[in-house]
Design an enzyme around this catalytic site. Structure first.
Site, PDB file in Angstrom:
ATOM      1  N   GLY A  90     -10.052  -9.093 -48.368  1.00  0.00           N
ATOM      2  CA  GLY A  90     -10.024 -10.504 -48.736  1.00  0.00           C
ATOM      3  C   GLY A  90     -11.089 -11.297 -48.010  1.00  0.00           C
ATOM      4  O   GLY A  90     -12.040 -10.740 -47.454  1.00  0.00           O
ATOM      5  N   ASN A  91     -10.944 -12.613 -48.017  1.00  0.00           N
ATOM      6  CA  ASN A  91     -11.877 -13.484 -47.291  1.00  0.00           C
ATOM      7  C   ASN A  91     -11.114 -14.693 -46.760  1.00  0.00           C
ATOM      8  O   ASN A  91      -9.899 -14.814 -46.963  1.00  0.00           O
ATOM      9  CB  ASN A  91     -13.045 -13.900 -48.190  1.00  0.00           C
ATOM     10  CG  ASN A  91     -12.587 -14.578 -49.462  1.00  0.00           C
ATOM     11  OD1 ASN A  91     -11.949 -15.627 -49.428  1.00  0.00           O
ATOM     12  ND2 ASN A  91     -12.918 -13.974 -50.609  1.00  0.00           N
ATOM     13  N   TYR A  92     -11.830 -15.591 -46.099  1.00  0.00           N
ATOM     14  CA  TYR A  92     -11.182 -16.688 -45.394  1.00  0.00           C
ATOM     15  C   TYR A  92     -10.993 -17.952 -46.231  1.00  0.00           C
ATOM     16  O   TYR A  92     -10.606 -18.986 -45.710  1.00  0.00           O
ATOM     17  CB  TYR A  92     -11.991 -17.051 -44.145  1.00  0.00           C
ATOM     18  CG  TYR A  92     -12.038 -15.958 -43.110  1.00  0.00           C
ATOM     19  CD1 TYR A  92     -10.887 -15.553 -42.452  1.00  0.00           C
ATOM     20  CD2 TYR A  92     -13.236 -15.320 -42.795  1.00  0.00           C
ATOM     21  CE1 TYR A  92     -10.919 -14.552 -41.499  1.00  0.00           C
ATOM     22  CE2 TYR A  92     -13.284 -14.312 -41.846  1.00  0.00           C
ATOM     23  CZ  TYR A  92     -12.120 -13.936 -41.197  1.00  0.00           C
ATOM     24  OH  TYR A  92     -12.159 -12.946 -40.257  1.00  0.00           O
ATOM     25  N   ALA A 113     -13.876 -18.086 -54.011  1.00  0.00           N
ATOM     26  CA  ALA A 113     -14.600 -17.081 -53.229  1.00  0.00           C
ATOM     27  C   ALA A 113     -14.165 -15.712 -53.733  1.00  0.00           C
ATOM     28  O   ALA A 113     -13.197 -15.125 -53.237  1.00  0.00           O
ATOM     29  CB  ALA A 113     -14.289 -17.240 -51.745  1.00  0.00           C
TER      30      ALA A 113
END
Length: 398
Positions: free
Chosen positions: A208-210, A276
């Site tokens: 995943g990402n932030y 994102a």
């Protein structure tokens, strides 16, 4: 227009009388909420005579015990103005210290909030005061300072409360503009992608990402506020939009987001691709939790579908497509290249190199690039950034 006027304990409190007259002269209804310290500088009797309403100071009326509902005031008001606002009140507003009726009213307020500070120059310049002002700006509060000019440019002007006539004009102009733009996108449908994607490795792990989804949700709320029907394709995040008129499609993976976006885009007048989205996903996914065995784990990743490119290829002549570029180096070059390669009408460039911008922040610093030019904006709250982006969208969509 219904206006809640908050008055605090400042020597400038006497100017509230002129401010009330300005609002009443314009046909607006004013309800005063005053702090206990404010009553030391101006009497509620005077304020009540000017507004034709009893002044609210305490949670309960002293004579009959009637409860004053700060929640109802928040629903009633079209605007809240705190003038004068002392350093103490600014600190309480910034940090949610709800120890008087004015602050609880502010915390319940759904309408735009305007603040006219009033204090001596040393208190104004203190880092704590400036930090509190910045926090309030990030939350969408409009700070009304003395206009640039001879007085404001000298030390004596710092911290001085702006003149009531200009405060009234700033508030009225802002609310009038807000009412004007509330139908600017009426009849339009806008697709927005927001949040991260999670690419599963096994039932408990993912890539995943932030991204928090804050920027995309702010865009969805701004479009809805301007009258658009909004389709929000939202990745896994705990945040949800508060505005009405937003149709949410919850997704988890990049593939799910691609499926939803390509399906919804056919009926959209415009799309803003703020999510994102993962560029890669595991080639295989285990249906059982992977055990820690051996010396390591090797994942083979394959590219995900490119949502921007897919929509760019689908885009009809009258549709508008806005992308985002979050970069760490060669930002401008990469954004321009992406604008052309993916057939975008505009691209919003932000960089992780800018303090306060990017993932998880309440602020962002962007440059909006179109085929006709570009505009760089300073660090702002994501709500304000959303308004700037939708201003650009409106010019492209009409």
């Amino acid at each position: 227009m219904n206006i809640v006027l908050g008055i605090t304990g400042s020597i400038a409190a006497y100017k509230a009388c002129t401010l009330i007259r300005e609002f009443v002269r314009g046909g607006h209804d004013v309800q005063v909420v005053i702090t206990p310290a404010g009553k030391e500088f101006i009497t509620p009797v005077t304020l009540s005579a000017l507004t034709s309403h009893p002044v609210i100071s305490d949670f309960f009326a002293q004579r009959d015990g009637t409860w004053h509902s700060h929640v109802q005031l928040g629903l009633w008001a079209d605007a809240m103005v705190v003038a004068p606002a002392t350093a103490s009140t600014l600190a309480k507003m910034a940090h949610g210290v709800a120890d008087n009726m004015l602050i609880t009213t502010y915390l319940s307020m759904r309408a735009p909030v305007f603040v006219a500070p009033a204090m001596d120059v040393d208190m104004w310049q203190h880092p704590a005061t400036q930090d509190n002002l910045q926090l309030l700006r990030q939350r969408g509060v409009t700070i009304i300072e003395p206009a640039s000019g001879e007085l404001a440019s000298h030390l004596i002007g710092k911290g001085r409360m702006e003149e009531p006539e200009r405060i009234a004009q700033v508030v009225i102009d802002a609310i009038t503009q807000r009412e004007t733009i509330s139908t600017a996108l009426s009849g339009r449908r806008v697709l927005i992608t927001a949040g991260p994607t999670y690419e599963r490795i096994d039932p408990v792990r993912f890539i995943g990402n932030y991204s928090s989804g804050k920027m995309g949700i702010a865009l969805a709320e701004e479009c809805a506020r301007r009258g658009a029907a909004v389709d929000l394709v939202l990745g896994p995040t705990a945040l949800r939009p508060k505005a009405q008129g937003i149709n949410i499609t919850d997704v988890e993976s990049a593939h799910e987001m691609w499926e939803a976006a390509t399906s919804l885009f056919a009926n959209a007048d415009a799309a803003i691709l703020c999510a994102a989205v993962a560029d890669f996903t595991p080639d295989t996914t285990s249906d059982q939790k992977l055990r820690r065995e051996g010396e390591g784990l090797t994942l083979h990743l394959r590219p995900t579908e490119d949502i921007a490119r897919s929509l760019g290829e689908m885009k009809r002549e009258q549709q508008v497509l806005v992308g985002f570029a979050l970069e760490t180096h060669n930002e401008h070059t990469h954004a321009i290249e992406k604008l052309h390669r993916k057939h975008l009408d505009a691209i919003v460039l932000n960089s992780l190199q800018d303090e306060g911008a990017g993932f998880r922040h309440d602020t962002n610093k962007v440059t909006i690039i179109t085929h006709k030019g570009e505009t760089a904006y300073p660090l702002k709250s994501k709500t304000e950034v959303a308004a700037d982006i939708i201003d650009t969208l409106q010019k492209l969509i009409h």
